[in-house]
Scaffold this active site. Structure first.
Site, PDB file in Angstrom:
ATOM      1  N   LYS A  99      93.694  28.136  31.752  1.00 31.36           N
ATOM      2  CA  LYS A  99      92.639  29.148  31.573  1.00 31.36           C
ATOM      3  C   LYS A  99      91.530  28.646  30.638  1.00 31.36           C
ATOM      4  CE  LYS A  99      93.765  32.934  33.914  1.00 31.36           C
ATOM      5  NZ  LYS A  99      92.837  33.732  34.723  1.00 31.36           N
TER       6      LYS A  99
ATOM      7  N   THR B  80      91.433  34.790  28.865  1.00 33.27           N
ATOM      8  CA  THR B  80      92.590  35.458  28.268  1.00 33.27           C
ATOM      9  C   THR B  80      92.780  35.148  26.786  1.00 33.27           C
ATOM     10  OG1 THR B  80      95.020  35.439  28.270  1.00 33.27           O
ATOM     11  CG2 THR B  80      93.961  33.535  29.234  1.00 33.27           C
TER      12      THR B  80
ATOM     13  N   TYR C 275      99.808  27.822  31.269  1.00 34.36           N
ATOM     14  CA  TYR C 275      98.918  28.915  31.704  1.00 34.36           C
ATOM     15  C   TYR C 275      97.669  28.952  30.822  1.00 34.36           C
ATOM     16  CZ  TYR C 275      97.072  33.700  32.029  1.00 34.36           C
ATOM     17  OH  TYR C 275      96.252  34.790  32.144  1.00 34.36           O
TER      18      TYR C 275
ATOM     19  N   GLU D 265      95.443  34.487  25.539  1.00 37.19           N
ATOM     20  CA  GLU D 265      96.438  33.412  25.431  1.00 37.19           C
ATOM     21  C   GLU D 265      95.787  32.104  24.983  1.00 37.19           C
ATOM     22  OE1 GLU D 265      99.863  33.348  26.031  1.00 37.19           O
ATOM     23  OE2 GLU D 265      99.791  35.524  26.195  1.00 37.19           O
TER      24      GLU D 265
END
Ligand code: NDP
Ligand code: GDP
Length: 328
Positions: free
Chosen positions: A157, A127, A153, A129
């Site tokens: 990841k 991601t 999160y 992010e």
């Protein structure tokens, strides 16, 4: 040659549904990992009309034995690991669960593949992010932008991203990371800001709701259409060699821009009157602006996004209008 077999974790999620539809259309036999629930979540697969065409295997990312059973039973040609606690907002409150599913779950799955079907090709749902607020001088992220994750999160990841690379480098497995920027659709979870907005816009238009409470209206995202992005996932597993690819549209818009476009679709121009700031939706650490440059995906995979920002907003508003309008 017999049909290829794909094993999709997170099959009931937004991307799982779009990817299953794509793979079924390509003639794959699709197996989906289903986590135990008192109410199985088939709405997304139902929406795309493919619920009955997928074969289901029960198991959980958190339970290595269940993943070993699934891999041994299916013997997949390709594994798409989409399962995750995927919502950034909740990851501060459920950091441990987020880590167990998004980090250790990936380790569990990679071990199952390594030990039982080592030639299976593996896609990991990474991601944007992971970049946090890192960008180049033009404010753009590429595969070479340094990572600086800003939520539990994103950190979970990042582990998954590196363990995927490590299994490729250590054991010669075909492992790819797709670093996907935000992608949305009419079946995006209602907790994500785009779908929260389109759902509320329609409710306000139909007189079912008065106002919409949001957090930070200034952050910007590079939003694409999930249906386009699952094609990139598929293409990554069809190459001669595995690699990591960033997948984005190259355009960025603020939450305020999204509101403005969504309200305009139902004929409401003075959208600010209907929106208020609710501090409950502000995050402990924000990621201000994402804008990806997906040149590698374009050059090596021949991938390009098809749906524009305006088309995406309109598609989502129209779908919510259809869903919420009273039947004649
Ligand atoms: P969703 O939240 O829609 O779907 C998540 C899926 O994971 C659901 O099928 C859910 O099952 C399943 N799941 C959650 N926990 C477990 C578990 N412990 N064991 C087995 N299955 C589990 O996510 P998206 O489809 O939007 O995203 C797909 C992937 O891509 C995710 O990994 C996400 O983090 C990543 N990603 C998404 C982006 C986006 O913009 N959408 C951007 C970049 C990456 P259930 O239905 O039963 O809850
Ligand atoms: P994310 O990029 O994966 O975190 O996707 P989201 O859709 O959850 O959030 C995108 C951006 O919208 C973030 O910068 C949030 O801070 C911002 N945002 C503003 N208000 C809200 C809200 O009410 N809900 C959510 N989910 N995000 C919001």
């Amino acid at each position: 040659m017999a049909d290829k077999k794909a094993f999709v974790t997170g099959v009931t999620g937004q991307d799982g549904a779009y990817l299953s539809k794509l793979l079924l259309e390509k003639g794959y036999r699709v197996y989906g990992l289903l986590q135990r629930s008192t109410r199985y979540a088939f709405e997304n697969l139902d929406y795309l009309g493919v619920t009955g065409d997928v074969d289901y295997v029960e198991g959980n990312m958190d339970d290595e034995a269940s993943l070993i059973n699934a891999i041994r039973r299916v013997h997949p040609d390709e594994v798409y690991n989409l399962a995750a606690q995927s919502f950034v907002g909740v990851s501060w409150d459920q950091a441990r669960l987020t880590t167990e599913v998004n980090s250790l779950g990936v380790l569990n799955l990679l071990n199952a593949i390594k030990n039982f079907t080592p030639t299976t090709r593996f896609y990991q749902a990474s991601t944007s992010e992971m970049f946090g607020n890192s960008a180049d001088e033009q404010g753009i992220q590429t595969e070479n932008t340094p990572f600086h994750p800003r939520s539990p999160y994103a950190i979970s990841k990042l582990y998954a991203y590196w363990i995927t690379i490590n299994y490729k480098e250590s054991f010669g497995m075909y492992c790819c990371n797709g670093i996907l920027f935000n992608h949305e659709s009419p079946i995006r979870g209602l907790e994500f800001v785009t779908r929260k907005i389109t759902d509320a816009v329609v409710r306000i238009k139909l007189g079912m709701q008065d106002r919409l409470g949001l957090g930070n209206l200034d952050s910007c995202r590079d939003w694409g259409f999930a249906g386009d992005y699952v094609e990139a996932m598929y293409l990554m597993l069809q190459q001669d060699d595995p690699d990591n690819y960033l997948v984005s549209t190259g355009n960025t818009h603020s939450i305020a821009d999204f509101c403005s476009a969504a309200f305009a679709r139902v004929g409401i121009e003075d959208w600010e009157k209907h929106v208020f700031i609710d501090p409950a939706f502000k995050r402990p650490a924000e990621l201000h602006r994402l804008r990806g440059h997906s040149e590698r995906a374009s050059e090596k995979l021949g991938w390009k996004p098809r749906v524009s920002f305006e088309e995406l907003v309109n598609m989502m508003v129209d779908a919510d209008l259809k869903r919420l309008s009273p039947a004649d």
